[in-house]
Scaffold this motif. Structure first.
Motif, short mmCIF file in Angstrom:
data_model
loop_
_atom_site.label_atom_id
_atom_site.label_comp_id
_atom_site.label_asym_id
_atom_site.label_seq_id
_atom_site.Cartn_x
_atom_site.Cartn_y
_atom_site.Cartn_z
N LEU A 293 0.83 -1.20 0.00
CA LEU A 293 0.00 0.00 0.00
C LEU A 293 0.87 1.26 0.00
O LEU A 293 0.54 2.25 -0.67
CB LEU A 293 -0.95 -0.01 1.20
N ASP A 294 1.97 1.23 0.73
CA ASP A 294 2.91 2.36 0.71
C ASP A 294 3.47 2.56 -0.69
O ASP A 294 3.68 3.70 -1.14
CB ASP A 294 4.04 2.14 1.71
N HIS A 295 3.74 1.45 -1.38
CA HIS A 295 4.26 1.53 -2.75
C HIS A 295 3.24 2.18 -3.68
O HIS A 295 3.60 2.99 -4.55
CB HIS A 295 4.60 0.11 -3.22
N MET A 296 1.96 1.88 -3.51
CA MET A 296 0.91 2.51 -4.31
C MET A 296 0.90 4.02 -4.05
O MET A 296 0.88 4.83 -4.99
CB MET A 296 -0.47 1.93 -3.96
N ARG A 297 0.93 4.40 -2.79
CA ARG A 297 0.83 5.82 -2.43
C ARG A 297 2.05 6.63 -2.88
O ARG A 297 1.96 7.85 -3.04
CB ARG A 297 0.66 5.96 -0.92
N SER A 298 3.17 5.96 -3.08
CA SER A 298 4.40 6.68 -3.42
C SER A 298 4.45 7.12 -4.88
O SER A 298 5.36 7.85 -5.28
CB SER A 298 5.62 5.81 -3.11
N SER A 299 3.48 6.69 -5.68
CA SER A 299 3.48 7.07 -7.09
C SER A 299 3.29 8.58 -7.23
O SER A 299 2.51 9.21 -6.50
CB SER A 299 2.35 6.35 -7.82
N ARG A 300 3.99 9.18 -8.19
CA ARG A 300 3.76 10.59 -8.50
C ARG A 300 2.32 10.77 -8.99
O ARG A 300 1.75 9.88 -9.62
CB ARG A 300 4.74 11.06 -9.57
N SER A 301 1.75 11.93 -8.71
CA SER A 301 0.38 12.21 -9.12
C SER A 301 0.21 13.71 -9.31
O SER A 301 1.12 14.49 -8.99
CB SER A 301 -0.61 11.68 -8.08
N ALA A 302 -0.93 14.10 -9.81
CA ALA A 302 -1.22 15.52 -10.03
C ALA A 302 -1.33 16.24 -8.68
O ALA A 302 -1.64 15.62 -7.66
CB ALA A 302 -2.52 15.67 -10.81
N PRO A 303 -1.09 17.55 -8.66
CA PRO A 303 -1.20 18.30 -7.40
C PRO A 303 -2.56 18.12 -6.76
O PRO A 303 -3.60 18.17 -7.42
CB PRO A 303 -0.98 19.75 -7.85
N ARG A 304 -2.55 17.92 -5.45
CA ARG A 304 -3.76 17.76 -4.64
C ARG A 304 -4.63 16.59 -5.09
O ARG A 304 -5.82 16.54 -4.83
CB ARG A 304 -4.58 19.07 -4.63
N GLN A 305 -4.04 15.65 -5.80
CA GLN A 305 -4.74 14.43 -6.20
C GLN A 305 -3.88 13.21 -5.85
O GLN A 305 -3.36 12.53 -6.73
CB GLN A 305 -5.06 14.44 -7.69
N PRO A 306 -3.72 12.93 -4.57
CA PRO A 306 -2.86 11.80 -4.17
C PRO A 306 -3.47 10.47 -4.57
O PRO A 306 -4.68 10.34 -4.75
CB PRO A 306 -2.79 11.95 -2.65
N VAL A 307 -2.62 9.49 -4.71
CA VAL A 307 -3.09 8.12 -4.93
C VAL A 307 -3.76 7.64 -3.65
O VAL A 307 -3.18 7.72 -2.57
CB VAL A 307 -1.92 7.21 -5.31
N LEU A 308 -4.97 7.15 -3.78
CA LEU A 308 -5.72 6.64 -2.63
C LEU A 308 -5.86 5.13 -2.73
O LEU A 308 -5.84 4.55 -3.81
CB LEU A 308 -7.11 7.29 -2.57
#
Length: 359
Positions: A293-308
């Motif tokens: 799950l930490d690996h999923m969240r660590s992905s780059r994403s658009a500003p204010r749109q974190p990976v959930l």
């Protein structure tokens, strides 16, 4: 639009359901389930369903007070017939039975059939995950007419057929809960959009002639339009397996035209519940789950749109709505009040419950 405290809404919902013939205990379970759906941000499965429930109870296609009947119980296999009782009550109890059986034997296979609308299926996945177990749930709909066209088709052939997959959280973290209709959108979300006067997104609906549309009203018109499966042929395949597992394998019946149709909302569910400690070291599993799950969240994403992680949007919605209240659009609010009056509640009683005419 009204903003209503969740406890006030729960009390009003329970009173409406009790007026429809339920005991206070049953009404409380159903009301809590519905308001929890609103709190989770799923208004399509929240208190807006109550008018339909009371209509179905009055028509004799929903039977308050029924708690289900065990048809077969052999080892890991459990078959329960809901006898058209409130699905929120029967599915909750059946899930608890499956949890206990999985704890005893390592796994449980539950065939739950012929319940009135079970509500938000994710709540049963959360129930399993809270017990530290893994859940796989497949649901179909019988009784009411079909809503969803097969991939490449124009005519409805099955319903929104939800799937819920749940996995316990690691070291006290929230569980992973994937709960989704196999259609691109649930019918209830069309009802909410229509009541608000809002269009749907592109690619979710077709009208009765098979033409793409964003008008949610096509689902409540005659002739009726159709919902489209999510992800085209992939959603269609998943929906078909919901029919095969929850409809055929449970003995409930599928959407094929030889089975009777009415205004009822009848759900059946095929569920597998697994005690993970029978398969793998639980300490390793917790560490591996956390790392994934930490690996999923660590992905780059658009500003204010974190990976959930699936289930996190519901956690955020609960926090916001518990603090700030639950929004109920004016049309739904009026429908709730009208349902109470039709069930014999006085205007004064409805006013006292917060279902008053004045904002």
């Amino acid at each position: 639009m009204r903003i209503i405290d969740h406890e006030v809404l729960r009390a009003a919902a329970a009173a409406l359901i009790e007026a429809g013939g339920s005991s206070p205990e049953e009404a409380g379970v159903v009301a809590r389930h519905l308001v929890e759906a609103n709190l989770a941000g799923h208004d399509s499965h929240g208190v807006g369903m109550i008018p339909r429930y009371l209509q179905n109870a009055a028509a004799g296609v929903l039977h308050p007070g029924r708690t289900g009947r065990v048809v077969a119980d052999a080892g890991v296999m459990i078959v329960i017939d809901g006898e058209q009782g409130y699905g929120q009550v029967i599915a909750k109890a059946a899930t608890e039975t499956a949890i206990a059986r999985a704890r005893e034997t390592g796994a449980a296979v539950l065939a739950l059939r012929n319940c009135h609308h079970m509500g938000r299926i994710g709540s049963y996945g959360e129930q399993v995950a809270a017990a530290g177990q893994v859940g796989l749930m497949f649901v179909n709909v019988t009784g009411s007419p079909s809503l969803v066209a097969p991939h490449a088709g124009f005519d409805p052939r099955f319903s929104t057929n939800p799937i819920c997959l749940s996995f316990p959280g690691a070291d006290g973290a929230p569980p992973v809960i994937f709960d989704a209709a196999t259609s691109g959108v649930a019918l209830g979300k069309c009802r909410v959009a229509m009541n608000k006067g809002e269009p749907m997104a592109e690619g979710l609906l077709i009208d009765a002639e098979g033409r793409p549309t964003t008008d949610p009203g096509v689902m409540f018109a005659e002739p009726q339009g159709a919902l489209l499966p999510m992800a085209g042929h992939k959603g269609y395949g998943l929906a078909l397996f919901c029919e095969l597992l929850a409809g055929a394998l449970t003995g409930a019946g599928t959407s094929q035209p030889g089975n009777p149709r009415s205004d009822a909302i009848l759900n059946s569910m095929f569920a597998i519940v697994i005690e993970p400690g029978r398969l793998v070291d639980t300490a390793w599993l917790a560490a591996e789950t956390r790392a994934l799950l930490d690996h999923m969240r660590s992905s780059r994403s658009a500003p204010r749109q974190p990976v959930l992680i699936p289930g996190e949007p519901e956690i955020a919605a609960r926090a916001a709505r518990r603090a700030g209240g639950i929004p109920i659009d004016d049309t739904t609010f009026g429908q709730l009040r009208a349902a109470g009056l039709a069930a014999g509640m006085s205007a004064a009683r409805l006013d006292a419950l917060g279902l008053d005419l004045q904002p």
